[in-house]
Scaffold this motif. Structure first.
Motif, PDB file in Angstrom:
ATOM      1  N   TRP A 123       0.817  -1.220   0.000  1.00  0.00           N
ATOM      2  CA  TRP A 123       0.000   0.000   0.000  1.00  0.00           C
ATOM      3  C   TRP A 123       0.846   1.264   0.000  1.00  0.00           C
ATOM      4  O   TRP A 123       0.355   2.312  -0.370  1.00  0.00           O
ATOM      5  CB  TRP A 123      -0.932   0.021   1.208  1.00  0.00           C
ATOM      6  CG  TRP A 123      -2.115  -0.862   1.049  1.00  0.00           C
ATOM      7  CD1 TRP A 123      -2.340  -2.039   1.657  1.00  0.00           C
ATOM      8  CD2 TRP A 123      -3.243  -0.631   0.199  1.00  0.00           C
ATOM      9  NE1 TRP A 123      -3.522  -2.590   1.260  1.00  0.00           N
ATOM     10  CE2 TRP A 123      -4.109  -1.737   0.352  1.00  0.00           C
ATOM     11  CE3 TRP A 123      -3.620   0.383  -0.686  1.00  0.00           C
ATOM     12  CZ2 TRP A 123      -5.301  -1.863  -0.316  1.00  0.00           C
ATOM     13  CZ3 TRP A 123      -4.817   0.264  -1.348  1.00  0.00           C
ATOM     14  CH2 TRP A 123      -5.650  -0.854  -1.176  1.00  0.00           C
ATOM     15  N   MET A 124       2.115   1.197   0.500  1.00  0.00           N
ATOM     16  CA  MET A 124       2.872   2.439   0.641  1.00  0.00           C
ATOM     17  C   MET A 124       4.175   2.459  -0.151  1.00  0.00           C
ATOM     18  O   MET A 124       4.426   3.388  -0.896  1.00  0.00           O
ATOM     19  CB  MET A 124       3.170   2.698   2.121  1.00  0.00           C
ATOM     20  CG  MET A 124       1.918   3.106   2.890  1.00  0.00           C
ATOM     21  SD  MET A 124       2.079   2.846   4.634  1.00  0.00           S
ATOM     22  CE  MET A 124       3.251   4.124   5.048  1.00  0.00           C
ATOM     23  N   PRO A 127       3.627   0.545  -4.518  1.00  0.00           N
ATOM     24  CA  PRO A 127       2.198   0.318  -4.791  1.00  0.00           C
ATOM     25  C   PRO A 127       1.932  -0.501  -6.051  1.00  0.00           C
ATOM     26  O   PRO A 127       0.919  -1.188  -6.125  1.00  0.00           O
ATOM     27  CB  PRO A 127       1.625   1.725  -4.916  1.00  0.00           C
ATOM     28  CG  PRO A 127       2.763   2.654  -4.900  1.00  0.00           C
ATOM     29  CD  PRO A 127       3.952   1.955  -4.379  1.00  0.00           C
TER      30      PRO A 127
ATOM     31  N   ARG B 123       1.612   7.314  -4.879  1.00  0.00           N
ATOM     32  CA  ARG B 123       1.132   6.177  -4.099  1.00  0.00           C
ATOM     33  C   ARG B 123      -0.386   6.098  -4.151  1.00  0.00           C
ATOM     34  O   ARG B 123      -0.959   5.035  -4.393  1.00  0.00           O
ATOM     35  CB  ARG B 123       1.586   6.337  -2.647  1.00  0.00           C
ATOM     36  CG  ARG B 123       1.121   5.222  -1.750  1.00  0.00           C
ATOM     37  CD  ARG B 123       1.569   5.442  -0.339  1.00  0.00           C
ATOM     38  NE  ARG B 123       0.953   6.625   0.282  1.00  0.00           N
ATOM     39  CZ  ARG B 123      -0.331   6.671   0.640  1.00  0.00           C
ATOM     40  NH1 ARG B 123      -1.107   5.638   0.447  1.00  0.00           N
ATOM     41  NH2 ARG B 123      -0.812   7.744   1.210  1.00  0.00           N
ATOM     42  N   GLU B 124      -1.023   7.258  -3.997  1.00  0.00           N
ATOM     43  CA  GLU B 124      -2.485   7.272  -4.017  1.00  0.00           C
ATOM     44  C   GLU B 124      -3.016   6.828  -5.371  1.00  0.00           C
ATOM     45  O   GLU B 124      -3.982   6.078  -5.463  1.00  0.00           O
ATOM     46  CB  GLU B 124      -2.996   8.672  -3.710  1.00  0.00           C
ATOM     47  CG  GLU B 124      -3.055   8.965  -2.234  1.00  0.00           C
ATOM     48  CD  GLU B 124      -3.437  10.407  -1.966  1.00  0.00           C
ATOM     49  OE1 GLU B 124      -4.013  10.646  -0.911  1.00  0.00           O
ATOM     50  OE2 GLU B 124      -3.151  11.273  -2.807  1.00  0.00           O
ATOM     51  N   ASN B 127      -2.754   3.196  -5.490  1.00  0.00           N
ATOM     52  CA  ASN B 127      -3.724   2.604  -4.570  1.00  0.00           C
ATOM     53  C   ASN B 127      -5.125   2.634  -5.152  1.00  0.00           C
ATOM     54  O   ASN B 127      -5.916   1.702  -4.975  1.00  0.00           O
ATOM     55  CB  ASN B 127      -3.703   3.370  -3.240  1.00  0.00           C
ATOM     56  CG  ASN B 127      -2.464   3.048  -2.446  1.00  0.00           C
ATOM     57  OD1 ASN B 127      -1.684   2.179  -2.857  1.00  0.00           O
ATOM     58  ND2 ASN B 127      -2.246   3.741  -1.356  1.00  0.00           N
TER      59      ASN B 127
END
Lengths: 372, 760
Positions: A123-124, A127, B123-124, B127
């Motif tokens: 998740w970090m 990704p 990252r977002e 995600n």
């Protein structure tokens, strides 16, 4: 023997996957719940007995898959089988980073792997590995369920458990993925908390030293794997090389098909969009693809071991062949389907148990239409 | 030709089904949605709201408020001028916005990428891709589960060929329900599970938009699948070829995908912090792309159609309409766009409906025939078997085989008659529904609610109201007229033609009445539709009706005789007193009925004179052409005639006459010798009678007389002749001269006596 070996190894792998996914589902509650659940659900396969069994199963299953690819005459006659093979082949490259990180990595560093670290990676830190992992999960699950259902569909007990087993096939991956989402959210929400992130830091420090080696091993494995697949395909091409005589298959209640030889009756029919029952997925187990050969017996290769066994088990009459096994060798063949193309596994089981046969559809010679 | 219209229909449908055009349909709606999308309320907030909504006092207050709002809305009726001004101002604003948006057009890729990068960390971004994959998988999984249970039903439906159109519709509807169920499960799995989670504000908007676009796409696909059934002939409701249906389906899906995802993207980047014009620009790009795709599809369908079309009018007009739609949407003239779309779709929809109805009738008729044929086949097969068993009676079998053939023929003509009567009516009804729906739609676009028209008083509302009234009256009148006309025409066409010399059947009466009824119905409908149209335009028709009543009264008095003729004529027709072609007599007038008008009857005397008799003059009449005629002949024969011989001779003659190919069939009863009817002074009278069909008696009588005379003569029977025997007492002694004189005197006396009797 081969199919038995395949299903046993597949079932072993499947049990492990279920355990792993259920562990993930505990992420819906908390990450520590995941850790606790993992100890019980994945524990049986992470000890010196279970681990090797799992690894052997994996290699056996993969080898049998390649073996099938080698022996399959047409790889694209049936989209479901093609997809199944492709999914199976895709598992290794998709899953390799995960295995590297959670099995090979700990073996090299001696650090006990923990869920916080893995989640943090997905998740970090990296990704895109998260995407790969989610795709891998879906691919594995679809591959496993498809294979399992093909096997179960022809079992005697299938009719009773069919309807209740379907929800299970959806609930497990869905809860696992949602657990993955929720635990990721927990992780991201707590990333500023040093105490919470302590295991992640430890693992990161340990992996920092071996990262390059792991990457190296991973790329080497991938290259070897690609070479292996290429070799299998090449061998298959060599096997199939050569002149193929023309065959003509006539369905009494359907079309007449002309093709080159080298495909089974079922593959020939399916290549021309002719609907044909084949519940076990052309594995010669169920007998639902049986046809009565009216003319051209001599133009079919004699029954193999699988076919003879199934014919004997289903006590099919003389002159009946399994379309998925019978190979036209050249020349005209006239056949008649014994079962309606639309027959469902439950109906088929009822038929075998001697209950009232379902009425055949009024138009059996329909083209293969869109099927959800 | 028709295919292009289908394309138009579906594209129009597409325009109305996408969120963009959902905006378009709102009259005077704001250009784009407001930029600040409020943050998703937390579950607690929602619970609180639900609690408040459950409170009856709150509900009451809300209802009062709503009622108050409604009154406000009704009282602020704008005048025509004001509403036009308002519309123009809105268009101005919109055009300015669009202008601002178009300036951004070249920068759109960079705007999107910078917004994407600034709004989200890498990252977002990744995600979110993970989230997207996961939730789509959940949706697909749930839908898969659904198909595990519904899939066999669907395959059954798809693999079963239904012959009757109604079965087809039922299957298609069932499949639509099944497919929609799948879409529902998909949306449950995607959006449903997604919104369960508690997400930080704005973060999930991107995923949600894409999921929403996917779900909408599924809905569009389900509907297109329902109507087009691209791969399954048996479920296709519209008369398209497989190739066309598939092309249209793909085109519709592609265009909707562009529209939906473009709009989703526009919304997303506005959420992520881009300016509003940037969102509008993407919307415009999506709409333009959709329009171009639609036009391309139109031309593709035109060029690929199998029967080459000479006229390119349809695709040209279609392209123009699509382009105009786009322009209207661009300048924010949503009502105009909607009206244009409805008007453009009117003709193709009407054709589609007509074709569909025709197809439905055709299919059910074909089915009726095939059933008949199969029944006949089984019969024939059974008979064949019988014939094989007894090869001797082959002619009998053949004769029997003919009977079911005739029955089949009859059944087919029967079915055709039914379809022939109802098809035009159904077509008109379909047209009626389409037109009314179109008018209602247009009314809605202009803010006129047809079901609530008394509440609004604006000029367009009144115009629409009048138009609707007139149109409805006209269409209903048209419907009734078509129904009557087809029924009457078919009835008349099915009547057997009048053959001269043959007695007319009972249909001849209807042949007189039906055209009359037709004219009366036409005039009545025309007058009523005209009056309704006048009255809905606001013209008071009471004086007209009263005037018509007064005039009717005056004319009625003046034309009393005429009315009597007409009325009594109708009653004579109802009594079935005479028919065209019959020989009748009234008073001293007789002749064959040649024609009947509304007022009078024309008789042709057998010598050629034509009598015209008003029905009112008829009191009683005699009809010589009904059922049978009895003819009696008399002969005078001497007393010494052998009656048995005479009877034999008559019997022989009867046999001969019956054999005669010309009139033998006219006999109803044979020629019979009736024996002696009466004795007269010097002879006896024997009777002969026979019964024939009306009109056939004359030739038979002629031949009967002739033959009887010849045969009697041959047999030595002489007809009695009037002769006088003068017996003179002591005639032996008279000489010849005296004898002659006496004879002459007796002759004179007899002649005088005879003359005296004749005159006396």
């Amino acid at each position: 023997m081969i199919s038995r070996l395949r299903i046993i190894s597949g079932l072993l792998l499947f049990v492990f996957v279920i355990g792993h996914l259920l562990t993930l589902a505990f992420g819906l509650y908390s990450i520590s719940a995941m850790e606790t659940a993992g100890r019980f659900l994945m524990g049986p396969f992470s000890n010196p007995i279970g681990g090797p069994i799992l690894i052997v199963s994996f290699f056996v299953h993969a080898a049998l898959g390649l073996w099938t690819v080698y022996w399959r005459n047409s790889l694209f006659s049936n989209w479901a089988d093609t997809a199944q093979a492709a999914l199976g082949l895709a598992i290794v490259p998709l899953l390799l980073p995960h295995i590297m990180g959670t099995v090979v990595g700990p073996a090299m560093t001696g650090v006990h792997t923990n869920f916080k670290w893995v989640l943090a990676v997905y998740w970090m830190f990296v990704p895109h590995l998260g995407i790969q992992q989610v795709v891998a999960l879906i691919v594995i699950w679809v591959h496993a369920c498809y294979g399992l259902f093909l096997w179960m569909q022809v079992q005697k007990w299938w009719g009773r458990y069919a309807t209740i087993s379907y929800p299970f096939a959806v609930i497990v991956p869905v809860t696992a993925l949602l657990g993955f989402v929720e635990s990721g959210k927990i992780l991201i929400a707590n990333r500023g908390d040093p105490e919470f992130m302590a295991p992640v830091r430890e693992a990161a420090a340990a992996y920092g030293t071996v990262g390059a080696t792991l990457n190296n091993i991973q790329s080497q494995v991938l290259w070897w794997y690609a070479a292996l697949i290429a070799a299998v395909l090449l061998a298959r091409a060599v096997r199939l090389w050569g002149k193929r005589p023309k065959i003509t298959v006539t369905y009494t209640d359907g079309p007449t098909i002309e093709r080159t030889a080298g495909f089974s009756l079922l593959e020939t029919a399916q290549s021309m969009d002719t609907a044909h029952a084949a519940l076990c997925g052309a594995r010669g187990r169920c007998g639902s693809c049986a046809v009565r050969v009216l003319e051209g017996h001599e133009n079919l290769a004699p029954p193999g071991k699988t076919e003879a066994e199934t014919i004997a088990r289903r006590s099919l009459p003389e002159g009946v062949r399994l379309a998925c096994q019978a190979m036209p060798t050249g020349g005209p063949v006239t056949v008649e389907r014994l079962f309606a193309p639309t027959i469902s596994p439950v109906e088929y089981q009822e038929l075998l148990r001697g209950e009232d046969p379902p009425a055949r559809d009024p138009e059996p010679g329909l083209e293969r239409e869109e099927i959800a | 030709m028709i295919r292009l219209f289908f394309a138009l229909v579906f594209l129009g449908f597409l325009h109305t089904s996408t969120p963009l055009s959902a905006q378009m349909m709102l009259p005077g709606g704001t250009a784009t949605e407001t930029a600040e999308t409020p943050a998703e309320p937390s579950p607690n907030d929602i619970k609180e709201l639900a609690r408040l909504l459950a409170d009856p006092t709150v509900v009451n207050w809300l209802q009062q408020r709503a009622a108050g709002l409604g009154e406000d809305g009704a009282s602020t009726n704008l005048t025509f001028r004001e509403s036009i001004e308002l519309g123009l101002i809105q268009i101005q604003v919109r055009v300015q916005e669009v202008g601002a948006a178009l300036v951004l057009l070249p920068n759109i890729p960079s705007i999107v990428s910078t917004t994407w990068q600034e709004g989200l960390t890498p990252r977002e971004q990744l995600n979110f891709v993970v989230l997207l994959i996961i939730f789509v998988f959940v949706g697909v999984g749930l839908e898969w589960l659904y198909w595990r249970y519904a899939g066999y039903l669907r395959r059954r439906i798809e693999l079963t060929r239904s012959n009757r159109y109604i079965d087809k519709v039922r299957s298609a509807l069932t499949r639509l329900a099944l497919v929609s169920g799948g879409a529902v499960f998909f949306s449950l799995g995607t959006i449903g599970t997604f919104v369960i989670f508690d997400w930080p504000p704005n973060a999930e908007e991107f995923v949600l938009e894409l999921l929403f676009a996917l779900v909408m796409l599924r809905v569009v696909s389900a509907l297109a699948l329902f109507a087009l059934a691209p791969r399954i002939e048996a479920l296709r409701l519209v008369p398209l070829s497989r190739q066309d249906a598939r092309g249209l389906y793909l085109g519709v899906m592609l265009a909707s995908a562009v529209m939906l995802f473009g709009h989703g993207l526009a919304e997303t980047i506005v959420v992520l912090g881009a300016d509003e014009p940037a969102g509008l620009t993407i919307d415009i790009i999506a709409a333009a792309l959709t329009t171009v795709l639609a036009i391309l599809l139109l031309w593709l369908m035109h060029t690929r159609s199998e029967p080459k079309r000479l006229s390119i009018a349809a695709p040209v007009v279609g392209s123009l309409v699509l382009f105009m739609l786009f322009i209207f949407w661009l300048i924010g003239a949503y009502s105009a766009a909607g009206t244009l779309a409805v008007v453009a779709l009117l003709i193709p929809t009407e054709r589609l409906v007509r074709k569909t109805i025709e197809q439905a009738f055709e299919e059910s008729r074909a089915e009726a025939q095939s059933e008949q044929v199969s029944a006949d086949e089984t019969l024939a097969a059974a008979e064949e078997a019988g014939a094989e068993a007894e090869a001797v009676v082959e002619p009998d079998a053949a004769a029997e085989a003919e009977a079911p053939g005739e029955a089949e023929q009859e059944a087919i003509t029967n079915a055709e008659a039914i379809h022939g009567v109802y098809l035009p009516v159904a077509v008109r009804l379909g047209r009626f529904v389409v037109v009314v729906a179109a008018v209602v739609c247009i009314g809605l676009f202009w803010g006129v609610q047809p079901w609530n028209m008394s509440a609004t008083n604006s000029t367009p509302a009144q115009v629409v109201r009048v138009l609707i009234d007139i149109m409805v009256a006209f269409l209903i009148g048209d419907l009734i007229w078509t129904a009557t006309k087809t029924a009457i025409d078919r009835r008349m066409a099915s009547m057997p033609k009048l053959v001269p010399g043959m007695a007319p059947g009972p249909e001849a009466r209807m042949a007189t009445l039906l055209p009359l009824i037709k004219k009366v119905v036409l005039v009545t409908i025309l007058v009523m539709v005209g009056l309704i149209g006048l009255s809905s335009m606001g013209i008071n028709i009471t004086p007209l009706l009263a005037g018509a009543g007064v005039v009717g009264l005056a004319v009625g008095f003046g034309a009393q005789a005429l009315v009597r003729d007409i009325v009594s004529g109708v009653f004579f027709l109802i009594d079935d007193a005479f028919r065209v072609g019959e020989y009748i007599e009234m008073g001293d007038i007789r002749g064959t009925v040649e024609s009947m008008s509304i007022r009078s009857l024309q008789l042709r005397h057998h010598r050629g004179a034509v009598h015209t008799i008003p029905f009112g003059e008829l009191k009683s009449l005699t009809n010589y052409s009904r059922d049978w005629v009895m003819m009696k002949l008399e002969f005078r024969v001497p007393f010494d005639t052998d009656l048995k011989l005479a009877k034999k001779i008559v019997k022989k003659i009867d046999a001969e006459l019956q054999e005669n190919p010309e009139y033998g069939g006219n006999f109803l009863q044979p020629l019979k010798f009736q024996g002696v009817r009466r004795m007269e002074e010097f002879n006896m009278v024997v009777g002969v009678k026979f019964m024939t069909k009306p009109g056939g008696q004359w030739t038979i009588r002629r031949d009967a007389y002739q033959r009887i005379r010849d045969e009697f003569e041959k047999a030595g029977i002489n007809f009695a002749q009037r002769n006088v025997k003068v017996e003179v007492v002591g005639a032996d002694e008279l000489d010849e001269d005296t004898k002659e004189k006496a004879a002459a005197a007796a002759m004179d006396a007899i002649e005088q006596n005879v003359e005296g009797q004749a005159t006396g």
